[in-house]
Design a protein around this motif. Structure first.
Motif, PDB file in Angstrom:
ATOM      1  N   ARG A 209       0.538  -1.321  -0.222  1.00  0.00           N
ATOM      2  CA  ARG A 209      -0.190   0.032   0.118  1.00  0.00           C
ATOM      3  C   ARG A 209       0.850   1.346   0.001  1.00  0.00           C
ATOM      4  NH1 ARG A 209      -5.344  -1.164   0.813  1.00  0.00           N
ATOM      5  NH2 ARG A 209      -5.610  -3.253   1.631  1.00  0.00           N
ATOM      6  N   TRP A 210       0.335   2.240  -0.802  1.00  0.00           N
ATOM      7  CA  TRP A 210       1.093   3.554  -0.567  1.00  0.00           C
ATOM      8  C   TRP A 210      -0.102   4.346  -1.031  1.00  0.00           C
ATOM      9  CZ3 TRP A 210       2.102   7.214  -4.844  1.00  0.00           C
ATOM     10  CH2 TRP A 210       3.037   8.197  -4.476  1.00  0.00           C
ATOM     11  N   ARG A 211      -0.224   5.659   0.155  1.00  0.00           N
ATOM     12  CA  ARG A 211      -1.243   6.437  -0.051  1.00  0.00           C
ATOM     13  C   ARG A 211      -2.715   5.734  -0.212  1.00  0.00           C
ATOM     14  NH1 ARG A 211       2.009  11.604  -3.152  1.00  0.00           N
ATOM     15  NH2 ARG A 211       3.264  11.662  -1.277  1.00  0.00           N
ATOM     16  N   ASP A 212      -3.463   6.107  -1.537  1.00  0.00           N
ATOM     17  CA  ASP A 212      -4.600   5.440  -1.514  1.00  0.00           C
ATOM     18  C   ASP A 212      -4.462   4.353  -2.547  1.00  0.00           C
ATOM     19  OD1 ASP A 212      -4.088   7.011  -3.568  1.00  0.00           O
ATOM     20  OD2 ASP A 212      -5.958   7.900  -4.037  1.00  0.00           O
ATOM     21  N   GLN A 213      -3.445   3.980  -2.924  1.00  0.00           N
ATOM     22  CA  GLN A 213      -2.948   2.848  -3.884  1.00  0.00           C
ATOM     23  C   GLN A 213      -2.447   1.561  -3.209  1.00  0.00           C
ATOM     24  OE1 GLN A 213      -1.125   4.746  -7.441  1.00  0.00           O
ATOM     25  NE2 GLN A 213      -0.838   6.248  -6.116  1.00  0.00           N
ATOM     26  N   SER A 214      -2.727   0.518  -4.079  1.00  0.00           N
ATOM     27  CA  SER A 214      -2.371  -0.911  -3.489  1.00  0.00           C
ATOM     28  C   SER A 214      -1.883  -1.852  -4.690  1.00  0.00           C
ATOM     29  CB  SER A 214      -3.336  -1.375  -2.524  1.00  0.00           C
ATOM     30  OG  SER A 214      -4.678  -1.778  -3.168  1.00  0.00           O
ATOM     31  N   ALA A 215      -1.303  -2.627  -4.495  1.00  0.00           N
ATOM     32  CA  ALA A 215      -0.750  -3.783  -5.339  1.00  0.00           C
ATOM     33  C   ALA A 215      -0.709  -5.157  -4.873  1.00  0.00           C
ATOM     34  CB  ALA A 215       0.187  -3.371  -6.294  1.00  0.00           C
ATOM     35  N   SER A 216      -1.217  -5.976  -5.488  1.00  0.00           N
ATOM     36  CA  SER A 216      -0.843  -7.426  -4.832  1.00  0.00           C
ATOM     37  C   SER A 216       0.879  -7.671  -4.937  1.00  0.00           C
ATOM     38  CB  SER A 216      -1.745  -8.775  -5.615  1.00  0.00           C
ATOM     39  OG  SER A 216      -3.175  -8.495  -5.362  1.00  0.00           O
ATOM     40  N   THR A 217       1.202  -8.175  -3.664  1.00  0.00           N
ATOM     41  CA  THR A 217       2.546  -8.637  -3.895  1.00  0.00           C
ATOM     42  C   THR A 217       2.968  -9.804  -3.277  1.00  0.00           C
ATOM     43  OG1 THR A 217       2.854  -6.270  -3.611  1.00  0.00           O
ATOM     44  CG2 THR A 217       4.757  -7.725  -3.013  1.00  0.00           C
ATOM     45  N   LEU A 218       3.928 -10.655  -3.826  1.00  0.00           N
ATOM     46  CA  LEU A 218       4.195 -11.700  -3.321  1.00  0.00           C
ATOM     47  C   LEU A 218       5.943 -11.489  -2.976  1.00  0.00           C
ATOM     48  CD1 LEU A 218       4.048 -14.934  -3.200  1.00  0.00           C
ATOM     49  CD2 LEU A 218       4.715 -15.201  -5.298  1.00  0.00           C
ATOM     50  N   VAL A 219       6.165 -11.995  -1.710  1.00  0.00           N
ATOM     51  CA  VAL A 219       7.614 -11.737  -1.236  1.00  0.00           C
ATOM     52  C   VAL A 219       8.311 -13.112  -1.573  1.00  0.00           C
ATOM     53  CG1 VAL A 219       8.978 -11.639   0.793  1.00  0.00           C
ATOM     54  CG2 VAL A 219       7.124 -10.239   0.514  1.00  0.00           C
ATOM     55  N   LEU A 220       9.692 -13.019  -2.252  1.00  0.00           N
ATOM     56  CA  LEU A 220      10.390 -14.387  -2.370  1.00  0.00           C
ATOM     57  C   LEU A 220      11.888 -13.988  -1.883  1.00  0.00           C
ATOM     58  CD1 LEU A 220       9.209 -15.014  -6.366  1.00  0.00           C
ATOM     59  CD2 LEU A 220       8.562 -16.273  -4.035  1.00  0.00           C
ATOM     60  N   ARG A 221      12.508 -14.956  -1.729  1.00  0.00           N
ATOM     61  CA  ARG A 221      14.010 -14.917  -1.390  1.00  0.00           C
ATOM     62  C   ARG A 221      14.438 -14.396  -2.681  1.00  0.00           C
ATOM     63  NH1 ARG A 221      15.833 -18.170   3.215  1.00  0.00           N
ATOM     64  NH2 ARG A 221      13.909 -19.445   4.099  1.00  0.00           N
ATOM     65  N   SER A 222      15.863 -13.693  -2.340  1.00  0.00           N
ATOM     66  CA  SER A 222      16.449 -13.113  -3.553  1.00  0.00           C
ATOM     67  C   SER A 222      17.177 -14.160  -4.380  1.00  0.00           C
ATOM     68  CB  SER A 222      17.367 -12.044  -3.235  1.00  0.00           C
ATOM     69  OG  SER A 222      18.504 -12.559  -2.341  1.00  0.00           O
ATOM     70  N   PRO A 223      17.583 -14.006  -5.809  1.00  0.00           N
ATOM     71  CA  PRO A 223      18.437 -14.938  -6.328  1.00  0.00           C
ATOM     72  C   PRO A 223      19.708 -15.057  -5.869  1.00  0.00           C
ATOM     73  CG  PRO A 223      17.232 -13.645  -8.079  1.00  0.00           C
ATOM     74  CD  PRO A 223      16.941 -12.779  -6.506  1.00  0.00           C
ATOM     75  N   ALA A 224      20.298 -13.896  -5.398  1.00  0.00           N
ATOM     76  CA  ALA A 224      21.498 -14.000  -4.441  1.00  0.00           C
ATOM     77  C   ALA A 224      21.547 -15.066  -3.620  1.00  0.00           C
ATOM     78  CB  ALA A 224      21.898 -12.810  -4.146  1.00  0.00           C
ATOM     79  N   ALA A 225      20.618 -15.127  -2.710  1.00  0.00           N
ATOM     80  CA  ALA A 225      20.383 -15.925  -1.296  1.00  0.00           C
ATOM     81  C   ALA A 225      20.475 -17.350  -2.027  1.00  0.00           C
ATOM     82  CB  ALA A 225      19.163 -15.574  -0.694  1.00  0.00           C
ATOM     83  N   LEU A 226      20.000 -17.722  -3.135  1.00  0.00           N
ATOM     84  CA  LEU A 226      19.617 -18.988  -3.771  1.00  0.00           C
ATOM     85  C   LEU A 226      20.917 -19.351  -4.217  1.00  0.00           C
ATOM     86  CD1 LEU A 226      16.235 -18.998  -5.090  1.00  0.00           C
ATOM     87  CD2 LEU A 226      16.831 -19.952  -2.797  1.00  0.00           C
TER      88      LEU A 226
END
Length: 275
Positions: A209-226
């Motif tokens: 969320r940011w102000r009056d906007q939103s977006a569906s978000t999926l959190v993943l591990r970074s390629p660097a970590a893998l």
């Protein structure tokens, strides 16, 4: 003229990076020369300009990337050279490949998406496993500028992230993004360390969320970590440490399986929404 401005901005960014990384190695003057601070600078008397028949177009920064034009954060070292890559489908990957926490990485955004060839190749493999390609997705570095991580507090990063969300949602609106993938440090900047780790362990859709906007978000591990995990497994195999290799292989398999499942479900839902 716009191209000249872009070249000057890129040169300034490169110089800022060099001074930040190896400032102690810079030579201000030779022994036979006067120190720069002791040189008196005189402004020469200029001749009056000759009127021109046709007015020249004034220089404009409109051709510069948005992060080069942005003035929200006075403490930035330099803008990411290539902070955004356009894709073909309505999915945006937010990543952070620069200095953060104890990590001090150089800006290699002109050559790679995430930071090096191994990370790009690994993410490409994961996407291929669910029927997508690297070029399908949009990519944007978050934050869009690099900062001195060693001198930054958590509050500094929160402030920068809040400001930089304007660039994220500009992309969301312009490209009609329906899904954001937040990976690695970018997820930490967006959600905080504890919440980001929780979302990465059990990848489920959340709302950015940011102000009056939103977006569906999926959190993943970074390629660097893998990539680092793969390297640990490979090193254990080379050492002949079979017990450690098997333990790391099992951990790697579990992490990647969860990520692939979450990716497959999210991207399949995205495809269905486009039909």
């Amino acid at each position: 003229m716009g191209a000249d401005i872009g070249q000057i901005a890129a040169l300034a960014a490169a110089l800022a990076e060099a001074f930040e990384r190896e400032g102690d190695l810079c030579i201000a003057h030779l022994q036979s020369e006067a120190p720069p601070q002791d040189i008196a600078l005189l402004r020469p008397r200029l001749a009056a300009p000759v009127p021109s028949v046709s007015a020249a177009t004034p220089p404009s920064s409109i051709d510069l990337p948005a992060n080069f034009r942005c003035t929200s954060c006075a403490d930035r070292m330099y803008p990411v050279r290539r902070y955004y890559r356009q894709g073909r489908r309505a999915c945006l990957v937010l990543h952070h490949s620069g200095p953060f926490a104890t990590q001090n990485r150089m800006d290699r955004s002109r050559q790679f998406i995430f930071g090096d060839a191994a990370e790009d190749e690994l993410f490409g493999r994961m996407l291929a496993a669910v029927g997508w390609e690297l070029a399908d997705l949009h990519y944007q570095e978050f934050t869009a500028c690099h900062f001195n991580a060693a001198r930054s507090t958590e509050e500094d990063w929160r402030t920068r992230s809040e400001r930089c969300l304007s660039h994220v949602f500009d992309t969301v609106r312009r490209e009609r993004i329906k899904l954001i993938l937040a990976v690695g440090p970018a997820a930490v900047l967006l959600f905080g360390a504890e919440r980001a780790q929780q979302l990465a362990r059990d990848p489920l859709l959340s709302e950015l969320r940011w102000r009056d906007q939103s977006a569906s978000t999926l959190v993943l591990r970074s390629p660097a970590a893998l990539v680092a995990l793969e390297k640990k497994r490979s090193d254990a195999r080379q050492r002949g440490d079979e017990e450690t290799r098997q333990s790391l292989a099992a951990e790697e398999k579990t992490i990647k399986a969860a990520m692939l499942q979450a990716l497959r479900e999210s991207l399949t839902a995205l495809d269905a929404a486009d039909v």
